[in-house]
Design an enzyme around this catalytic site. Structure first.
Site, PDB file in Angstrom:
ATOM      1  N   GLU A   8      -3.303 -30.424 -81.769  1.00 29.63           N
ATOM      2  CA  GLU A   8      -4.623 -30.312 -82.210  1.00 29.63           C
ATOM      3  C   GLU A   8      -5.632 -30.171 -81.026  1.00 29.63           C
ATOM      4  O   GLU A   8      -5.260 -30.285 -80.000  1.00 29.63           O
ATOM      5  CB  GLU A   8      -4.879 -31.831 -82.834  1.00 29.63           C
ATOM      6  CG  GLU A   8      -4.045 -31.973 -84.123  1.00 29.63           C
ATOM      7  CD  GLU A   8      -4.219 -33.382 -84.817  1.00 29.63           C
ATOM      8  OE1 GLU A   8      -4.206 -33.590 -85.998  1.00 29.63           O
ATOM      9  OE2 GLU A   8      -4.512 -34.436 -83.850  1.00 29.63           O
TER      10      GLU A   8
ATOM     11  N   CYS B 174     -11.046 -39.991 -78.879  1.00 32.78           N
ATOM     12  CA  CYS B 174     -10.292 -40.107 -77.583  1.00 32.78           C
ATOM     13  C   CYS B 174      -8.950 -40.757 -77.806  1.00 32.78           C
ATOM     14  O   CYS B 174      -8.868 -41.881 -78.495  1.00 32.78           O
ATOM     15  CB  CYS B 174     -11.168 -40.835 -76.470  1.00 32.78           C
ATOM     16  SG  CYS B 174     -10.325 -41.067 -74.863  1.00 32.78           S
TER      17      CYS B 174
END
Ligand code: SF4
Length: 363
Positions: A105, A351
């Site tokens: 990704e 994150c």
């Protein structure tokens, strides 16, 4: 002979994206083309962003057909995308290593006049940081320079990009050949001619790789720190056992971070774990004498229904007020500190949340 044909049939066609101008020249000459075809190829691939040999109109029809018969450019569009309420977009790419397919990704983060792409350098990750969803995948495969650059070249928003951060899946210091080759193509005059100051490479402090990334690139460097104490850090980040933070800091002191190049430390704030006065003071002592800044980051836990939730250590993010206290304390004590705004949490794009999960497609 039969054996050889069988072997050849499973080998992927060599790709041009990620090769240097010299390598492109060599392969052109190898096909019997003139040397200047190497320069033309570099222009088509990196400046004009060609996706097919047929677009390379200043090469002869014979040259185009020879190239197409022997090489692939290496461009592949993402196979899925998810869009966050805050405008962040997450792209899913398929990559192939030998005869196996993997997924990775990348995250596109628009922010006023900036647009940053967070790219992956490996599928999954070996480092096993216990708070990270990607870490729960384990290591799957190294990405080639082609796979890394393709994320940057093949998203629909490629033309809008102003910055690249190597902060997606994987530890860049554990795949230095491919990361430096990708950076070289992005920053060389024969490539995209980007300033290295538009690129930040993150590392947990995987020492040999980190040293190479510092010395072989001129990009900004970000270190995932998360706890200034050896034993506490080791409990969260197994890399600390092999390459303690004290050695990482000693290495960082050997380079110039005052002129143009930036050094930052990423610090995820875990409630009651690393957000106390004791931690702030230790952080201040640890970083003293280094020209750097600290980015405080909210912790993102895996949603209960996600496969990573079972393996991820159960921690809570610090409150906003505690993060603000830490920011102010460090700033008042001489360390430039900011709180990084979280983006894309609703689509698992923030994150540490990349686990390649989309409807019908899971790593
Ligand atoms: Fe790997 Fe980075 Fe996650 Fe650690 S935080 S497991 S290095 S992806």
């Amino acid at each position: 002979m039969v054996e050889e044909r069988k072997f050849n049939s499973i080998i992927r066609m060599d790709t041009l994206l990620g090769k240097t101008k010299d390598e492109l020249t060599q392969l052109a000459v190898g096909l019997g083309l003139p040397r200047f075809a190497g320069k033309q190829l570099a222009e088509w691939i990196y400046t004009k962003r060609a996706t097919a040999f047929s677009q390379m109109t200043n090469l002869s029809a014979t040259a185009r057909s020879l190239l197409a018969g022997n090489y692939a450019i290496g461009r592949k569009e993402p196979i899925a995308e998810a869009i966050s309420a805050d405008g962040t977009k997450k792209y899913l790419f398929e990559v192939q290593n030998e005869d196996k397919k993997w997924y990775i990704e990348s995250v596109y983060i628009p922010d006023n006049d900036r647009a940053t792409l967070c790219v992956s350098t490996q599928a999954g990750c070996k480092m096993g940081c216990r708070f990270c969803m990607t870490g729960t995948l384990g290591f799957q495969t190294q990405l080639t320079a082609t796979d890394i650059l393709n994320q940057i070249f093949s998203i629909p928003d490629a033309d809008k990009l102003t910055n690249i951060v190597f902060m997606g899946e994987g530890e860049p210091g554990d795949n230095t050949d491919n990361v430096t080759a990708a950076v070289n193509a992005l920053t060389s005059n024969w490539g995209c001619a980007w300033s290295p100051r538009r690129i930040t490479i993150s590392s947990v402090g995987f020492l040999p790789g980190l040293k190479r990334l510092i010395e072989d690139t001129e990009c900004h460097i970000a270190i995932s720190l998360h706890n200034p104490f050896h034993q506490e850090r080791e409990a969260l980040m197994p890399v600390e056992k092999i390459y303690p933070l004290s050695d990482v800091i000693e290495l960082l002191h050997q380079y110039d971070w005052q002129h143009q190049r930036r050094l930052s430390f990423e610090y995820i704030c875990f409630e009651g774990q690393n957000d106390s006065l004791r931690h702030a003071n230790a952080l201040r002592r640890l970083l003293s004498g280094l020209s750097c800044r600290v980015n405080l980051i909210k912790y993102h836990t895996a949603p209960a229904d996600n496969i990573a939730a079972e393996k991820q250590v159960r921690l809570k993010s610090s409150s906003t007020s505690q993060m603000e206290w830490m920011r102010d304390y460090l700033s008042n004590n001489g360390i430039i500190t900011t709180i990084r705004r979280s983006r894309g949490e609703d689509i698992l794009a923030a994150c540490g949340m990349l686990v390649n999960t989309y409807e019908g497609k899971t790593s």
